[in-house]
Design an enzyme around this catalytic site. Structure first.
Site, PDB file in Angstrom:
ATOM      1  N   GLY A 101       0.806  -1.217   0.000  1.00  0.00           N
ATOM      2  CA  GLY A 101       0.000   0.000   0.000  1.00  0.00           C
ATOM      3  C   GLY A 101       0.836   1.263   0.000  1.00  0.00           C
ATOM      4  N   ALA A 102       1.771   1.351   0.932  1.00  0.00           N
ATOM      5  CA  ALA A 102       2.602   2.544   1.051  1.00  0.00           C
ATOM      6  C   ALA A 102       3.727   2.260   2.024  1.00  0.00           C
ATOM      7  CB  ALA A 102       1.777   3.729   1.541  1.00  0.00           C
ATOM      8  N   HIS A 112      -1.814   6.374   8.428  1.00  0.00           N
ATOM      9  CA  HIS A 112      -0.995   5.240   8.871  1.00  0.00           C
ATOM     10  C   HIS A 112       0.492   5.528   8.658  1.00  0.00           C
ATOM     11  CE1 HIS A 112      -0.257   0.837   9.465  1.00  0.00           C
ATOM     12  NE2 HIS A 112       0.787   1.102   8.690  1.00  0.00           N
ATOM     13  N   GLU A 113       0.845   5.914   7.444  1.00  0.00           N
ATOM     14  CA  GLU A 113       2.272   6.137   7.154  1.00  0.00           C
ATOM     15  C   GLU A 113       2.803   7.318   7.953  1.00  0.00           C
ATOM     16  OE1 GLU A 113       3.450   3.639   5.775  1.00  0.00           O
ATOM     17  OE2 GLU A 113       1.571   2.879   4.931  1.00  0.00           O
ATOM     18  N   GLU A 169       3.469  -2.250  13.424  1.00  0.00           N
ATOM     19  CA  GLU A 169       2.300  -2.326  12.538  1.00  0.00           C
ATOM     20  C   GLU A 169       0.980  -2.432  13.308  1.00  0.00           C
ATOM     21  OE1 GLU A 169       2.513  -1.329   9.742  1.00  0.00           O
ATOM     22  OE2 GLU A 169       4.596  -1.641   9.132  1.00  0.00           O
TER      23      GLU A 169
END
Ligand code: TRP
Ligand code: ZN
Length: 876
Positions: free
Chosen positions: A266-267, A302-303, A325
């Site tokens: 995703g990233a 999130h990132e 995570e």
């Protein structure tokens, strides 16, 4: 198995074998001369020995050009190089190692290390990609500061980015230009990144609570930067939220995001240079759905949140992956809950957990959130480590409360800022900050499998007491035949006949409260509430307080009552899910009809205008076919599909008027906005249309509504919702709409992904043939993970067609894995999991699935990634 010769079997790494590194690398200076087929990399590493002995550096797919220590070239006898490492036999105690390597970004199809995407250079180093750039101690407990010089042709690469602050730039004698970046925060190699190319940029700024002025930049392909506006807004909201809810501020003057179209995941949270799969950045109303906007908000957050939970405090070793995570997923889920509807977010997260993590926990790849062993760490970026990991953090939050949890976070940051930490250290900070005993709770880190609770309640009118008996059980999982009892926070409530919460007082306690969290710790335990009137209904696992399965004898009427009255919105939704599941399983097993109580309860929701529309949309949606199939001893995808269709049809027939009222009264007049409120209204309208589509064959008015919505939609949510219904209908409008959709968006790769996946998940019988034909469509490429996930991954999620009795779905799947493995083993391995579900199907299908796994294992030079998943799937 004849498969892989024993001496070629990749070696497993074990958690308990952890040793601190023999050498430290404190400073890294990197110079890159960027060329598509031959990039030169010079690394100067300041190294010191912790223990005497040989220095073994990781390296993969590198061409070694030269090697020197403190300016003196090494001779052939000083070192040895093989496929995976560089060993220097007798280095000094403290020295600078200079390594020159050559790499091939253009030829890098693994998308790990330095590669090219749409002609731009980018890197992906987590978990072990840095070793594909230079030789290094490529492990997260080796932390260094980085000074990075990038040199390239200014026309091909006007933009040159790396971590930290820009320090210097200029032009070289040969016409190339250069830029130097310095990152003052010591970091592990997996957080290194560079990006170089010709990119458009969207700029903004943010002032932190402490007064730091931060430049924000999002880089995209040219012509797409307006589509990064929502991501930028989400970034600013994330930065503010982390300050107000967690007291965590950004720590540099610049924060960059780059969107690329070829990306394995995703990233990625590289320090101050996040790199994203562009599907989690680019959005406008014409091309992105409401769900896409919500995902962008969540992934950007999130990132960004990783800057503290992952970067400032990183993982000691990869077994600790859930430390960053699980915690960061918890943080992004909380962010979305604060931005949107908390109950609806919780419902969606639980749906996702049940769809992706529960099957993993029940299958051959089950592992604890902190695994004990791996062959390829890339295989452990799983729903268990991420989503169950987040549930484990959430249980601590439930047990300690927001204040206690934040005290624990504060202590965790105080103790470990700048360090590489462990899950045990995180739990210790939570326990110490609160004086709370977490010893038994820690079993959530070491035991795999979804526990189940068997619960029964009994009211005694004579004494006015209510006894709740709870037994817990956790099924065996690979390598863990016997489980110890866990500490499970169970939020329960009792409702009176009016649907009000009855205040609950546990025997021996002074105060009563409406609903409470019980600490279930024993294999069998009884909780006694005293001084209460006879309850009408028992509400269990409110808010999904623990990631467990609940078995309780709750009748249809009681479930319908909870659907109408539970004060906990999650439990209200859950009552409907469990009621529908009971009915559908009964139908599948003995062909019975559906209870009127359930159909009526759905009617009440449809007519209740006081409900939040997004909640109503979730509450009327039946559990997925996969969830129902997961509850059967032997799954039967077709029987489940037919039963669910029948229930949908009955709801549609009974409530046609209400559904039409909801659909026809939904206003299309507001200008599109992706906000949660408008999105909720669209969700309810489209949920109504989805039910009505069951009647499309006999009611031309309904088909006209679907087709009309497709044609007239002014946003992707509505257009795609209509097309989703059309792809399951065998009508001429189907082909016309698919052709129109393709032509309308033929230049937009992200929208064509939707076009591919919609065709792959169609329930129609010729789906596999269509999917095979699409493999040679220009919109598809085996080299682009998003395309592979959309078409091949989409088809493998389509249980009805994937599990075709003749095994054609399985053979198609295995063929694609074998084709993809040499190109991109990470993606191939991740795509393989559905074949591991063979224990869930009948004997004939089992044989076919196992044969395909065997065929994959017999491929010469199979990657360790795919080998690990295939071999564990067969035996685990
Ligand atoms: N750390 C990334 C995240 O935010 C995950 C990730 C991105 C990743 N790219 C990867 C993991 C490549 C393995 C390989 O969750
Ligand atoms: Zn992450």
């Amino acid at each position: 198995m004849n498969a892989v010769q024993p001496n070629m079997t990749p070696r497993a790494i074990n958690r308990l074998d952890y040793r601190t590194p023999d050498y430290r690398i404190d400073k890294v200076a990197l110079e890159f001369d960027l060329e598509p087929r031959a990039t030169r990399v010079v690394a100067k590493l300041d190294i010191r020995a912790e223990r005497p002995g040989a220095l073994v550096l990781d390296g993969e797919a590198l061409k070694l050009v030269s090697l020197s220590i403190d300016g003196r070239p090494l001779s052939q006898s000083d070192y040895v190089v093989d496929e995976k490492s560089l060993t220097i036999h007798a280095p000094p105690q403290k020295f600078t190692l200079r390594i020159e390597t050559e790499i091939d970004p253009e030829g890098n199809t693994h998308l790990s290390g330095l590669y090219r995407s749409s002609g731009n250079y980018c890197t992906q180093c987590e978990a072990q990609g840095f070793r594909r750039i230079t030789y290094f101690l490529d492990r997260p407990d080796v932390m260094a500061t980085y000074l990075v010089t990038l040199r390239a042709d200014p026309k091909a690469c006007p933009v040159l980015l790396s971590n930290g602050n820009p320090q210097e730039e200029g032009t070289l004698a040969d016409g190339r230009h250069y830029k130097v970046w310095h990152d003052p925060y010591p970091k592990p190699s997996y957080l290194f990144a560079l990006v170089a190319g010709d990119l458009a940029v969207l700029e903004d700024d943010f002032t932190t609570q402490g007064g730091r002025e931060v430049k924000l930049r999002i880089y995209t392909e040219h012509g797409k930067s307006e589509r990064a506006g929502y991501a930028m807004d989400a970034l600013k909201r994330s930065m503010r939220w982390d300050e107000t809810r967690f007291g965590l501020e950004y720590d540099l003057d610049l924060f960059n995001i780059v969107a690329v179209s070829d990306f394995n995941m995703g990233a990625m949270e590289n320090k101050s240079l996040n790199v994203f799969n562009d599907r989690y950045i680019l959005a406008d109303p014409q091309t992105a759905t409401d769900a896409d906007y919500a995902a962008i908000e969540a992934v950007v957050a999130h990132e960004y949140f990783h800057n503290w939970t992952g970067n400032r405090i990183t993982c000691r070793d990869w077994f600790q992956l859930s430390l960053k995570e699980g915690l960061t997923v918890f943080r992004d889920q909380e962010f979305s809950s604060d931005m949107r509807s908390r109950p609806v977010k919780r419902i969606q997260d639980v749906r996702n957990l049940r769809a992706r993590q529960f099957p993993e926990d029940a299958g051959p790849l089950a592992h604890p959130i902190r695994p004990d062993s791996y062959i390829a760490i890339d295989n452990f970026y799983t729903a268990t480590v991420y989503e169950k990991g987040s549930e484990v953090i959430r249980m601590m939050h439930t047990l300690l409360g927001e204040d206690g949890f934040q005290k624990g976070m504060k202590l965790y940051v105080e103790r470990h800022d700048g360090e590489a930490a462990t899950c045990d250290q995180f739990v210790a900070a939570m326990a110490d900050a609160n004086g709370y005993d977490m010893e038994q709770f820690k079993l959530w880190y070491s035991q795999a499998g979804t526990p189940s609770l068997n619960i029964s309640g009994r009211y005694d009118a004579g004494s006015g007491s209510y006894e709740l008996s709870v037994t817990q059980e956790c099924p065996p999982s690979p390598g863990q035949p016997d489980k110890q009892p866990m500490h499970i926070p169970l939020h329960v409530g009792l409702l009176d006949a009016q649907g009000q919460d009855i205040p609950l007082r546990l025997e021996g306690e002074a105060t009563a409260m409406p609903g409470r969290v019980l600490s279930v710790k024993q294999p069998q335990q009884t909780f006694r509430f005293i001084g209460l009137p006879e309850p009408r209904a028992l509400s269990l696992n409110r808010g999904f307080s623990a990631p467990v399965n609940i078995k309780a004898e709750i009748g249809g009427a009681e479930r319908a009552f909870l659907m109408a009255h539970d004060s906990d919105a999650f439990a209200r939704w859950e009552a409907g899910q469990q009621y529908a599941t009971d009915l559908l399983l009964r139908r599948v097993n003995n062909g019975t009809g559906f209870d009127a109580d359930f159909i009526d309860a759905i009617g009440l929701i449809l007519r209740d205008d006081s409900l939040e529309p997004a909640f109503a949309a979730e509450a009327i949606a039946l559990p997925s076919e996969d969830y129902i199939a997961d509850q059967m001893p032997v799954m039967d995808a077709e029987a489940v599909h037919l039963a669910r269709r029948a229930l949908r049809r009955q709801v549609a027939e009974t409530h046609k008027a209400s559904l039409l009222r909801i659909y026809d009264s939904a206003s299309g007049s507001d200008a599109y906005s992706p906000d949660a409120e408008q999105a909720g209204k669209r969700a309810l309208k489209n949920a109504a249309l989805s039910y009505l589509s069951e009647l499309a064959a006999e009611d031309a008015g309904i088909l006209a509504r679907i087709d009309g919505q497709y044609a007239k939609a002014d946003n992707m949510t509505d257009r795609m919702a209509a097309l989703r219904l059309l792809v399951d209908l065998d009508v001429p409008e189907r082909a016309a709409a698919l052709a129109d959709f393709h032509d309308r968006f033929k230049d937009d790769a992200l929208v064509l992904d939707k076009w591919l996946s919609l065709q792959a998940i169609s329930a129609l019988p010729d789906t596999l043939e269509r999917v095979k034909a699409l493999l040679s469509h220009p919109a598809f490429s085996m080299r682009k993970p998003n395309k592979v996930r959309a078409l091949v991954g989409g088809f493998c999620m389509n249980a009805l067609r994937y599990h075709a009795a003749d095994g054609a779905g399985y053979a198609f799947h295995a063929d694609r894995i074998i084709e993809l493995d040499p190109l991109n083993p990470q993606v191939a391995a991740r795509l393989l999991a559905p074949l591991g579900r063979w224990r869930r199907v009948d004997a004939a299908r089992q044989a076919r699935m196992k044969a395909e796994l065997g065929r994959i294992l017999s491929v010469p030079k199979l990657s360790p990634e795919t080998y690990e998943i295939a071999s564990k799937s067969l035996s685990g």
